[in-house]
Design a protein around this motif. Structure first.
Motif, PDB file in Angstrom:
ATOM      1  N   GLY A 184       1.091  -1.075   0.115  1.00  0.00           N
ATOM      2  CA  GLY A 184      -0.136   0.323  -0.131  1.00  0.00           C
ATOM      3  C   GLY A 184       0.966   1.405  -0.249  1.00  0.00           C
ATOM      4  N   HIS A 185       0.434   2.318   0.099  1.00  0.00           N
ATOM      5  CA  HIS A 185       1.119   3.509   0.023  1.00  0.00           C
ATOM      6  C   HIS A 185       0.401   4.417   0.965  1.00  0.00           C
ATOM      7  N   PHE A 186       1.817   4.960   1.325  1.00  0.00           N
ATOM      8  CA  PHE A 186       1.762   5.681   3.061  1.00  0.00           C
ATOM      9  C   PHE A 186       1.979   7.077   2.784  1.00  0.00           C
ATOM     10  N   ASP A 187       2.059   8.260   2.926  1.00  0.00           N
ATOM     11  CA  ASP A 187       2.230   8.885   3.049  1.00  0.00           C
ATOM     12  C   ASP A 187       2.642   9.794   4.164  1.00  0.00           C
ATOM     13  N   MET A 188       2.794  10.870   4.747  1.00  0.00           N
ATOM     14  CA  MET A 188       3.699  11.174   5.280  1.00  0.00           C
ATOM     15  C   MET A 188       2.564  11.336   7.296  1.00  0.00           C
ATOM     16  N   CYS A 190       8.391  -2.840   4.025  1.00  0.00           N
ATOM     17  CA  CYS A 190       8.536  -3.974   3.015  1.00  0.00           C
ATOM     18  C   CYS A 190       8.317  -4.579   1.462  1.00  0.00           C
ATOM     19  N   PRO A 191       8.150  -5.313   1.177  1.00  0.00           N
ATOM     20  CA  PRO A 191       7.449  -5.098  -0.310  1.00  0.00           C
ATOM     21  C   PRO A 191       6.445  -5.052  -0.135  1.00  0.00           C
ATOM     22  N   GLY A 192       6.069  -4.157  -1.414  1.00  0.00           N
ATOM     23  CA  GLY A 192       4.349  -3.651  -1.559  1.00  0.00           C
ATOM     24  C   GLY A 192       4.336  -2.331  -1.023  1.00  0.00           C
ATOM     25  N   ALA A 193       5.394  -1.775  -0.053  1.00  0.00           N
ATOM     26  CA  ALA A 193       4.909  -0.868   0.303  1.00  0.00           C
ATOM     27  C   ALA A 193       5.248   0.805  -0.033  1.00  0.00           C
ATOM     28  N   TRP A 194       5.262   1.545   0.085  1.00  0.00           N
ATOM     29  CA  TRP A 194       5.650   2.445  -0.617  1.00  0.00           C
ATOM     30  C   TRP A 194       5.091   3.771   0.301  1.00  0.00           C
ATOM     31  N   LEU A 195       6.595   4.083   0.925  1.00  0.00           N
ATOM     32  CA  LEU A 195       6.154   5.079   1.236  1.00  0.00           C
ATOM     33  C   LEU A 195       6.388   6.758   0.900  1.00  0.00           C
ATOM     34  N   SER A 196       6.137   7.680   1.391  1.00  0.00           N
ATOM     35  CA  SER A 196       6.111   8.680   0.372  1.00  0.00           C
ATOM     36  C   SER A 196       6.333  10.107   1.547  1.00  0.00           C
ATOM     37  N   MET A 197       7.469  10.978   1.372  1.00  0.00           N
ATOM     38  CA  MET A 197       7.337  12.151   2.441  1.00  0.00           C
ATOM     39  C   MET A 197       7.869  13.670   2.153  1.00  0.00           C
ATOM     40  N   ASN A 198       8.165  14.291   2.685  1.00  0.00           N
ATOM     41  CA  ASN A 198       8.440  15.322   1.985  1.00  0.00           C
ATOM     42  C   ASN A 198       9.553  16.046   2.516  1.00  0.00           C
ATOM     43  N   THR A 235       9.858   0.725  -1.077  1.00  0.00           N
ATOM     44  CA  THR A 235       9.900   1.713  -2.106  1.00  0.00           C
ATOM     45  C   THR A 235       9.919   3.253  -0.961  1.00  0.00           C
ATOM     46  N   ILE A 236      10.748   4.130  -0.531  1.00  0.00           N
ATOM     47  CA  ILE A 236      10.827   5.072  -0.037  1.00  0.00           C
ATOM     48  C   ILE A 236      10.709   6.202  -1.165  1.00  0.00           C
ATOM     49  N   VAL A 237       9.426   7.147  -1.098  1.00  0.00           N
ATOM     50  CA  VAL A 237      10.285   8.744  -1.352  1.00  0.00           C
ATOM     51  C   VAL A 237      10.177   9.728  -0.759  1.00  0.00           C
ATOM     52  N   PHE A 238      11.406  10.446  -1.647  1.00  0.00           N
ATOM     53  CA  PHE A 238      11.909  11.672  -0.657  1.00  0.00           C
ATOM     54  C   PHE A 238      11.241  13.236  -2.077  1.00  0.00           C
ATOM     55  N   ASN A 239      10.342  13.508  -1.546  1.00  0.00           N
ATOM     56  CA  ASN A 239       9.374  14.644  -1.560  1.00  0.00           C
ATOM     57  C   ASN A 239      10.722  16.524  -1.445  1.00  0.00           C
ATOM     58  N   HIS A 240      10.339  16.783  -2.806  1.00  0.00           N
ATOM     59  CA  HIS A 240      11.425  18.244  -2.022  1.00  0.00           C
ATOM     60  C   HIS A 240      10.279  19.157  -1.964  1.00  0.00           C
TER      61      HIS A 240
END
Length: 211
Positions: free
Chosen positions: A23-27, A55-63, A81-86
């Motif tokens: 799943g997708h998890f924002d802050m 873990c597999p399938g996780a999408w963490l998105s953070m600013n 996957t961990i996504v860092f946004n500016h």
């Protein structure tokens, strides 16, 4: 279709660590999960000291602005996957990220030179593990420098330079890309060991570990 956010069934807890699954998890979602684990824990810790694992399938998105409070926390990557946004910030944020055997991807979105800098300290175990991808989006080029004195590699940050090439830099132990070619660099007192990568399609530079 809108993005599907992670559900409570995709979150588990082990030895004080919060583990995120599919799943997708924002802050906002992450803070909600941490608040729940805080209430249920017999020895609660502040959010910025908590350890969370993708873990597999996780999408963490953070600013970037949301990460400043995590300077003493720990993010773990084990197949997710961990996504860092500016985001505009006046600070330098230092963030430790521990790589587990499952590997995964770290994505850095937008490489423009604007306010705020993220310095990621990447910790990798010595035992073998799956590939880790460092993905720099909207980036024409990226480089890494190896310092044999400290046995440390810096991605995007030149020794003696004023600023990183973009808003993020990654620091890791060792010389995973076997950089051994001295290159003269503006601002450096002596030639440095440096390697450069050009963007692939969609102005994205992808660095893979182990190389």
């Amino acid at each position: 279709m809108g993005r599907r956010y992670g559900s409570a069934t995709a979150v588990s807890y082990s030895e004080g660590q919060v583990i995120f699954g599919a799943g997708h998890f924002d802050m906002a979602t992450i803070r909600s999960v941490l608040a729940r684990s805080h209430r249920e824990s017999s020895q609660p810790q502040p959010d910025h000291l908590r350890s969370i694992l993708a873990c597999p399938g996780a999408w963490l998105s953070m600013n970037l602005s949301e990460l400043h409070g995590w300077n003493h926390g720990l993010l773990g990557l084990d197949g997710g996957t961990i996504v860092f946004n500016h985001a505009i910030s006046e600070t330098v944020t230092i963030l430790p990220v521990e790589i587990r055997p499952g590997g995964g991807s770290l994505i850095f979105n937008d490489a423009a030179k604007r306010g705020g800098t993220l310095l990621v300290h990447l910790m990798r175990p010595r035992q073998s593990h799956d590939c880790v991808q460092l993905v720099f989006q909207n980036c024409a080029r990226q480089f890494a420098c190896y310092d044999p004195m400290t046995d440390m590699t810096l991605v995007g940050l030149v020794p003696d330079g004023d600023k990183p090439d973009g808003w993020t830099a990654v620091r890791l132990n060792g010389n995973p890309w076997r950089i051994d070619h001295p290159v003269a660099s503006e601002g450096a007192r002596a030639p440095i060991l440096k390697r450069e990568w050009q963007a692939v399609e969609h102005d994205t530079v992808i660095l893979r570990l182990p190389a």
